[in-house]
Every structure is written in structure tokens, then in C-alpha cells.
Design an enzyme around this catalytic site. Structure first.
Site, mmCIF file in Angstrom:
data_model
loop_
_atom_site.group_PDB
_atom_site.id
_atom_site.type_symbol
_atom_site.label_atom_id
_atom_site.label_comp_id
_atom_site.label_asym_id
_atom_site.label_seq_id
_atom_site.Cartn_x
_atom_site.Cartn_y
_atom_site.Cartn_z
ATOM 1 N N ASP A 149 0.817 -1.219 0.000
ATOM 2 C CA ASP A 149 0.000 0.000 0.000
ATOM 3 C C ASP A 149 0.853 1.274 0.000
ATOM 4 O O ASP A 149 2.076 1.198 -0.119
ATOM 5 C CB ASP A 149 -0.947 -0.074 1.213
ATOM 6 C CG ASP A 149 -2.335 0.466 0.906
ATOM 7 O OD1 ASP A 149 -2.445 1.387 0.085
ATOM 8 O OD2 ASP A 149 -3.300 -0.033 1.510
ATOM 9 N N ASP A 209 -9.617 3.537 -3.843
ATOM 10 C CA ASP A 209 -10.287 2.304 -3.398
ATOM 11 C C ASP A 209 -11.734 2.223 -3.873
ATOM 12 O O ASP A 209 -12.480 3.202 -3.825
ATOM 13 C CB ASP A 209 -10.323 2.234 -1.862
ATOM 14 C CG ASP A 209 -8.956 1.972 -1.267
ATOM 15 O OD1 ASP A 209 -7.974 1.881 -2.021
ATOM 16 O OD2 ASP A 209 -8.898 1.860 -0.031
#
Ligand code: NAG
Ligand code: NAG
Ligand code: NAG
Ligand code: NAG
Length: 417
Positions: A149, A209
Site C-alpha cells: 500500500d 479504493d
């Protein structure tokens, strides 16, 4: 043997391109299941074992879903004296290796998560500056996959070079372990990973996302195009599709645009909307990572995620993402090359009313012009109805439901020599 054959044909198709991260993985987009969309931080060993067992017993494994990926919140929040990370002992009382061994024994592979920052997005210890140590730890546990991430990156982003250097450190560390570990880069499209990541990673997220919503605009996901500054989160399915079409050309065998994990089965969309979501992820060659409760699936969910003809489009050996050929208001048409001279076509209706949509041979084989034979009769197969629709000439018109798709396969090409 099979892999080397596939590799050989990939090289034959794209002779001038270097394959992505040179680890032999993700020759076709990776498939599996990830804890995050359904469970967030509420994970533990039992939940993951139960999911893995269900992936086998439900048959999902046989459809190709073979990575079980443990997302954020597995960590104990202190490094050991030797700087190693350990899992949270209350969530993973036996440690990670025992869990990984159990999942391997089921014939599945295992993935783990961290961030190229000082903390993960969930606020846990992350790997910036500890790349070699952490990669070694994961390899020791038997990990096959890393999702990496972008939170708390200490300002080391904003130019492709800064992002590349930060993510390459982990790519090198994974390679140095000697264990093939699929490297799934998750920097939400910042700095254009489709340009800098294809030689260091097997996939890269190209947007903020996803959330379990078809087309609602959310202020947390302010961008409508792939190249704006704040990728954000709570991005709808249509928002991500409209961004992904622009970077489809950057995907290749071994390096894929990741449209984020699937929401099919999580309850926020209708059956047709989930079908559209899955169709486009498959056709744009995104990794297919389930994000639902695989221990308790409705027959509607199974119908979508267990369609082998649709999965075959995603895993096809031509490795070509479908291309958006036109947009007319709420309607979009996609066409993609498949192996053996066949073609996938998607009629997408994002509108609120059912519509009749038409694709002509000239639309579908636009890039073959002027050598398109409109008089050619071609059999068309409906991949969701799993049946032939018969032969067509020059054009095909189909009813497309609201917020829905028709996904069809042409059994021959209209390209003439
Ligand atoms: C490491 O990189 C080299 C050179 O690119 C490659 O040949 C090798 O397969 C890689 N090894 C692993 C384990 O990824
Ligand atoms: C399984 O899912 C159904 C809804 O589809 C729900 O009503 C039921 O409570 C779930 N069962 C378990 C054990 O989670
Ligand atoms: C293409 O055709 C060959 C030979 O008929 C067959 O073995 C192969 O499975 C086909 N590939 C696909 C993706 O349909
Ligand atoms: C239907 O299309 C297939 C190719 O997809 C072709 O082989 C066949 O000859 C066609 N049938 C007729 C009756 O035109």
C-alpha cells in the site's frame, strides 16, 4: 511446461515489450480472495482458515481463485529486537507460518499486506526502510504474494521517480529472498504506475479504493479521470471503469492494471450491477480478487463468480484488455481480442432504463479496417446465458438491462485478408 509455452506465446505476441517484474508470476491476471472488503480489520486465523476451506469446498479453487490474501491489521505493533515483524498474537496465536502451512496443504497460495510507508493505512507498523527484513520474514513464513500500500509514505511520492524508487526497494527485496512472490503494488494510481511499475510489479492499482456502490459520486473519490491529483477512496464501479479504459493499453502479461478487489456478494449493488462489475473487471484484465464472505454465498453470487466462460476471457492467452470502442450517453461498447481469432464484445448500459444496443462489425473490428467483411456470418455466444445466440451478419442488436451488460463472444473474426 505449460508456463513456458504460455511465456513463449506471450513473447511472440509482444516481442518488443519486456515482461513485467521478472518473477514468472501473473502471466494471466491473478485470482483469489482478500479479507479487506468484507472484514476490514476484523480478521484472525480462524476466519482465514474457514475462508480457505470454503474456497476449496465450494469449488472456487477449481475456477482459479488460488490466492488467499491477508490484508491489513495482522501485525503486532512492535518490531522485535532483531527488527522483525510478528503477527498480533491474539489474532494469530500459532504465528503465521503454521497458518500458511495449513493453507498450502489445501493447495492454495497465501498473500500478506504492508505499506511502503512508516504505517499501514490501518495505522499498523509498515515497511518503509525495512524492505529487506520484512521480505525475508514473509519468505520465511512461506508467503506467495504481497499487496503493498501507499499510506504514510513520508512525502516520497508526487513524482514517478519518488514512487518508483520507493516501490522498487521492495521489488528488489522480494527478488533477493529467492522466493517467487507476486508483487501487487497499491499506490492508487499516483504518479502513473502503469508507466513506472510494469518492470517492477505484477500489478498496480490504477484508482482510489472501490466501494460497494454502482455509480454514486462520493466526495472522498473526487477524481473522474485517471490523471487527477486525489485518487481517494469510496470510488464507485462506474468511476473506476471510466478511469481504467484510459490505461488499458498499459497492461501486459506479468503486469496488470488492478481495478481493486471485487465487491460481488457484499450487498450494496443489484444482481445486474454486480454482473456488470465482474464483466468489466474480467474484460479489462484486472486481477479477480473476491472480497465477499465465501463461507456463505447466495446462488446469485455464485452464478457471477463461477462462470468459467467469463473467467476464461480474463485468463485468455491473448492477454489483451478489451478496448472501449464508443460511448453514447450512458451506453458504452467494448471489444477485445481473444485467442483463436475470437472476440469478446460488451454492450454496457449504465443508464436507469433498459435499452436496445447495436454494435456493427465495423465498430467491433475498427482496428482491422479497411479489411472488415460486413457480410461475414459469425456465430455469437452469450457468455452469461451460456448459449449460442445464432449467426449474425454486419451487426448485432441486443436488449441490455438498466445498469447492466450483455457479454458476447464472436466465434470468428470479420477481418478479411
Ligand atoms: C529475480 O530477478 C531475476 C532477474 O530479473 C530473475 O531472473 C529471477 O527469476 C528473479 N527471482 C525471483 C525469485 O523473483
Ligand atoms: C448467510 O447469509 C444470509 C444472507 O444471504 C444471512 O441471512 C445469514 O445470516 C448468513 N449466515 C451466516 C452464518 O452468516
Ligand atoms: C484455441 O484452439 C486450440 C486448438 O483448437 C485449443 O487447444 C485451445 O484450447 C483454444 N484456446 C482457447 C482459448 O479457446
Ligand atoms: C456461423 O458462423 C460460424 C463462424 O462463427 C461459421 O463457421 C458458420 O459457417 C456459420 N454458419 C452459417 C449458416 O453461416
Amino acid at each position: 511446461m505449460i508456463t513456458s509455452l504460455i511465456l513463449a506465446s506471450a513473447l511472440a505476441l509482444v516481442p518488443t515489450q519486456v515482461l513485467a517484474a521478472d518473477n514468472g508470476l501473473a502471466i494471466t491476471p491473478q485470482m483469489g480472495w482478500n479479507t479487506w472488503n468484507k472484514y476490514g480489520c476484523n480478521i484472525d486465523e480462524q476466519l482465514i482458515l474457514d475462508a480457505a476451506k470454503s474456497i476449496v469446498s465450494s469449488g472456487l479453487k477449481d475456477y482459479g481463485y488460488n490466492y488467499v490474501i491477508i490484508d491489513d491489521c495482522w501485525q503486532k505493533n512492535k518490531r522485535e529486537k532483531n527488527k522483525e515483524l510478528l503477527p498480533d498474537p491474539t489474532k494469530f496465536p500459532r504465528g503465521m507460518k503454521a497458518l500458511v502451512d495449513d493453507i498450502h496443504d489445501m493447495g492454495l497460495k497465501v498473500g500478506i499486506y504492508s505499506s511502503a510507508g512508516t504505517l499501514t493505512c490501518g495505522g499498523h507498523i509498515a515497511s518503509l526502510g525495512y524492505e529487506e527484513t520484512d521480505a525475508k520474514t514473509w519468505a520465511k513464513w512461506g508467503m506467495d504474494y504481497l499487496k503493498y500500500d501507499n499510506c504514510y509514505n513520508q512525502g516520497q511520492s508526487g513524482t514517478p521517480k519518488l514512487s518508483y524508487d520507493r516501490y522498487k526497494a521492495m521489488s528488489d527485496a522480494l527478488n533477493n529472498t529467492g522466493r517467487p512472490i507476486l508483487y501487487s503494488l497499491c499506490n492508487w494510481g499516483e504518479d502513473g504506475p502503469w508507466n513506472f511499475a510494469s518492470t517492477i510489479a505484477n500489478s498496480w492499482r490504477m484508482s482510489g479504493d472501490i466501494y460497494d456502490n454502482f455509480n454514486r459520486a462520493d466526495p472522498a473519490c473526487p477524481c473522474e479521470t485517471y490523471d487527477c491529483l486525489l485518487p481517494g477512496f469510496r470510488c464507485s464501479v462506474m468511476n473506476i471503469i471510466n478511469k481504467a479504459v484510459a490505461v488499458g493499453q498499459k497492461a501486459r502479461s506479468g503486469g496488470w492494471n488492478d481495478l481493486d478487489m471485487l465487491e460481488v456478494g457484499n450487498g450494496g449493488m443489484s444482481h445486474e450491477e454486480y454482473r456488470l462489475h465482474y464483466t468489466m473487471w474480467a474484460a479489462l484484465k484486472s486481477p479477480l480478487l473476491l472480497g465477499n464472505d465465501v463461507t456463505n454465498m447466495t446462488s446469485e453470487t455464485k452464478e457471477i463468480i463461477m462462470n468459467k466462460e467469463v473467467i476464461a476471457v480474463n485468463q485468455d492467452s491473448s492477454y489483451s484488455p478489451a478496448v472501449r470502442m464508443w460511448v453514447k450517453g450512458d451506453q458504452q461498447m467494448f471489444s477485445g481480442n481473444l485467442a483463436n481469432n475470437t472476440q469478446v464484445v460488451i454492450l454496457l448500459n449504465a443508464g436507469d432504463k433498459a435499452a436496445k444496443m447495436t454494435a456493427t462489425w465495423d465498430d467491433i473490428w475498427f482496428y482491422s479496417q479497411p479489411h472488415v467483411d460486413a457480410s461475414k456470418s459469425i456465430e455469437v455466444r452469450d457468455l452469461w446465458k451460456k448459449q449460442s445466440l445464432g449467426n449474425f451478419t454486419d451487426r448485432i442488436s441486443l436488449d441490455v438491462p438498466a445498469h447492466g451488460v450483455r457479454m458476447i463472444k464472436f466465434m470468428d473474426s470479420a477481418q478479411s485478408s
